[in-house]
Design a protein around this motif. Structure first.
Motif, PDB file in Angstrom:
ATOM      1  N   ASP A 207       0.856  -1.192   0.000  1.00  0.00           N
ATOM      2  CA  ASP A 207       0.000   0.000   0.000  1.00  0.00           C
ATOM      3  C   ASP A 207       0.889   1.238   0.000  1.00  0.00           C
ATOM      4  O   ASP A 207       0.753   2.122   0.847  1.00  0.00           O
ATOM      5  N   PHE A 208       1.806   1.282  -0.963  1.00  0.00           N
ATOM      6  CA  PHE A 208       2.764   2.379  -1.026  1.00  0.00           C
ATOM      7  C   PHE A 208       2.088   3.600  -1.623  1.00  0.00           C
ATOM      8  O   PHE A 208       1.819   3.664  -2.827  1.00  0.00           O
ATOM      9  N   THR A 238       7.523  -6.817  -7.513  1.00  0.00           N
ATOM     10  CA  THR A 238       7.787  -5.448  -7.072  1.00  0.00           C
ATOM     11  C   THR A 238       7.204  -4.426  -8.047  1.00  0.00           C
ATOM     12  O   THR A 238       6.963  -3.275  -7.673  1.00  0.00           O
ATOM     13  N   GLU A 239       6.960  -4.843  -9.284  1.00  0.00           N
ATOM     14  CA  GLU A 239       6.342  -3.938 -10.254  1.00  0.00           C
ATOM     15  C   GLU A 239       4.970  -3.457  -9.777  1.00  0.00           C
ATOM     16  O   GLU A 239       4.557  -2.340 -10.097  1.00  0.00           O
ATOM     17  N   LEU A 240       4.276  -4.304  -9.025  1.00  0.00           N
ATOM     18  CA  LEU A 240       2.950  -3.908  -8.531  1.00  0.00           C
ATOM     19  C   LEU A 240       3.057  -2.774  -7.520  1.00  0.00           C
ATOM     20  O   LEU A 240       2.171  -1.921  -7.444  1.00  0.00           O
ATOM     21  N   ASP A 241       4.138  -2.718  -6.751  1.00  0.00           N
ATOM     22  CA  ASP A 241       4.314  -1.652  -5.764  1.00  0.00           C
ATOM     23  C   ASP A 241       4.417  -0.285  -6.436  1.00  0.00           C
ATOM     24  O   ASP A 241       3.763   0.676  -6.013  1.00  0.00           O
ATOM     25  N   ILE A 242       5.245  -0.175  -7.484  1.00  0.00           N
ATOM     26  CA  ILE A 242       5.372   1.119  -8.155  1.00  0.00           C
ATOM     27  C   ILE A 242       4.098   1.408  -8.957  1.00  0.00           C
ATOM     28  O   ILE A 242       3.649   2.564  -9.020  1.00  0.00           O
ATOM     29  N   ALA A 243       3.468   0.380  -9.506  1.00  0.00           N
ATOM     30  CA  ALA A 243       2.212   0.589 -10.235  1.00  0.00           C
ATOM     31  C   ALA A 243       1.108   1.073  -9.297  1.00  0.00           C
ATOM     32  O   ALA A 243       0.278   1.902  -9.673  1.00  0.00           O
ATOM     33  N   TRP A 244       1.093   0.557  -8.070  1.00  0.00           N
ATOM     34  CA  TRP A 244       0.115   0.987  -7.073  1.00  0.00           C
ATOM     35  C   TRP A 244       0.305   2.472  -6.750  1.00  0.00           C
ATOM     36  O   TRP A 244      -0.665   3.230  -6.649  1.00  0.00           O
ATOM     37  N   PHE A 245       1.551   2.883  -6.586  1.00  0.00           N
ATOM     38  CA  PHE A 245       1.857   4.282  -6.316  1.00  0.00           C
ATOM     39  C   PHE A 245       1.376   5.172  -7.470  1.00  0.00           C
ATOM     40  O   PHE A 245       0.781   6.238  -7.246  1.00  0.00           O
TER      41      PHE A 245
END
Length: 336
Positions: A207-208, A238-245
């Motif tokens: 939830d970044f 980890t791509e999902l973390d930056i995509a979430w942001f």
């Protein structure tokens, strides 16, 4: 005003952990949408210590307690790796001073940038806000570099992108509106059929977004002082973390009432992440679509809780106008 039981529990904890003469002052609810979180000050003689307590809701049973202990273990590992996270002072699943499990951490310097209408008047001017968001993207890349995976005892195996899609599908049946369920099922099928075979495994915050990131100024400008709320951390792409942001600040995904992404260049956030990570983010559109799908399903369930009176939260009701836009944005990203 924090509940009396919380204040009494903090005083009992301080007397036991810090000394019989320690006293607790300035207890304040930090708000948010997950669990009970309060900041407070412990005073012992001339020493003042600013802390934060996270309480597991006792009605959620062992699962909530286990999750809080899991967070404490992760924060200790990350602290040892010199990551910008709160250091753990104490954590217990026994409920000795509180009704359930607790975790107490040092309060970090800095302030979050609260998204949406709840943020009120921004405390940073626009140029500094843009710098802050780019700094956050760079910091996320540094978290993804840290090798703590082999020391995370008891964590689930890593989730593939396809497994991430399947994980959230049961939430479709708990949506507030039947039409959202139908649209979500079509989108889940499209995501599953196009899931990338190549991705970068690592520790994901989950939830970044700037509600969970602390910022401050120093001589070099705006800096990240800490990342908090690791409740849904997991091992995955980890791509999902930056995509979430990116998704959280994508004006095409949210109703204008949410005021998302005002004055931001989302491409610059991706560029900041890639520069710090020293690699390109692959399949970003697909992960961006997955992020839209995931938050739409979460919102659908939270809105249902609100409307049925099980957990009132007007912010989720306001988000109901964004659910169709999130689904539509995901479909557009996949088709592109």
């Amino acid at each position: 005003m924090p509940p009396a039981a919380v204040i009494d529990g903090l005083q009992a904890w301080a007397a036991r952990f810090c000394g019989p003469l320690a006293r607790v002052e300035s207890v304040r609810d930090l708000g948010g949408h997950s669990g009970e979180t309060f900041c407070f000050t412990v005073i012992e003689g001339d020493r003042h210590r600013d802390l934060v307590v996270r309480l597991a809701p006792p009605e959620q049973g062992d699962r909530a307690a286990d999750n809080l202990m899991r967070q404490a273990s992760l924060l200790r590992l990350l602290s040892n790796a010199r990551a910008k996270v709160p250091s753990v002072v104490d954590a217990s699943a026994t409920g000795q001073d509180f009704a359930g499990a607790h975790m107490i951490v040092e309060m970090l310097a800095g302030r979050p940038l609260i998204m949406g209408p709840e943020g009120g008047k921004p405390w940073l001017p626009p140029e500094d806000r843009r710098s802050a968001y780019c700094a956050a993207a760079s910091e996320l890349a540094r978290f993804h570099e840290r090798s703590v995976l082999d020391r995370l005892d008891g964590w689930d195996t890593q989730r593939t992108p396809a497994e991430e899609v399947a994980l959230w599908q049961p939430a479709l049946d708990r949506s507030a509106q039947a039409d959202w369920t139908g649209i979500g099922m079509e989108l889940a099928d499209a995501l599953a059929k196009s899931a990338p075979a190549e991705w970068t495994p690592g520790l994901c915050h989950g939830d970044f977004q700037t509600n969970n990131i602390l910022f401050d100024r120093n001589d070099s400008g705006v800096v990240v002082t800490g990342v908090v709320d690791w409740e849904v951390a997991h091992i995955g792409a980890t791509e999902l973390d930056i995509a979430w942001f990116i998704m959280m600040n994508d004006p095409l995904a949210w109703d204008p009432v949410e005021r998302r992404g005002e004055g931001l260049d989302l491409a610059s956030l991706v560029a900041s992440y890639e520069e710090a990570a020293q690699r390109a983010v692959g399949n970003l559109d697909w992960f961006h679509a997955l992020a839209c799908y995931r938050i739409a399903l979460i919102a659908g369930y939270k809105i249902k809780l609100h409307r049925t009176g099980r957990k009132r939260d007007e912010a989720w009701e306001r988000a109901s106008s964004s659910v169709p836009r999130l689904f539509s944005r995901a479909a557009d990203l996949l088709s592109s």
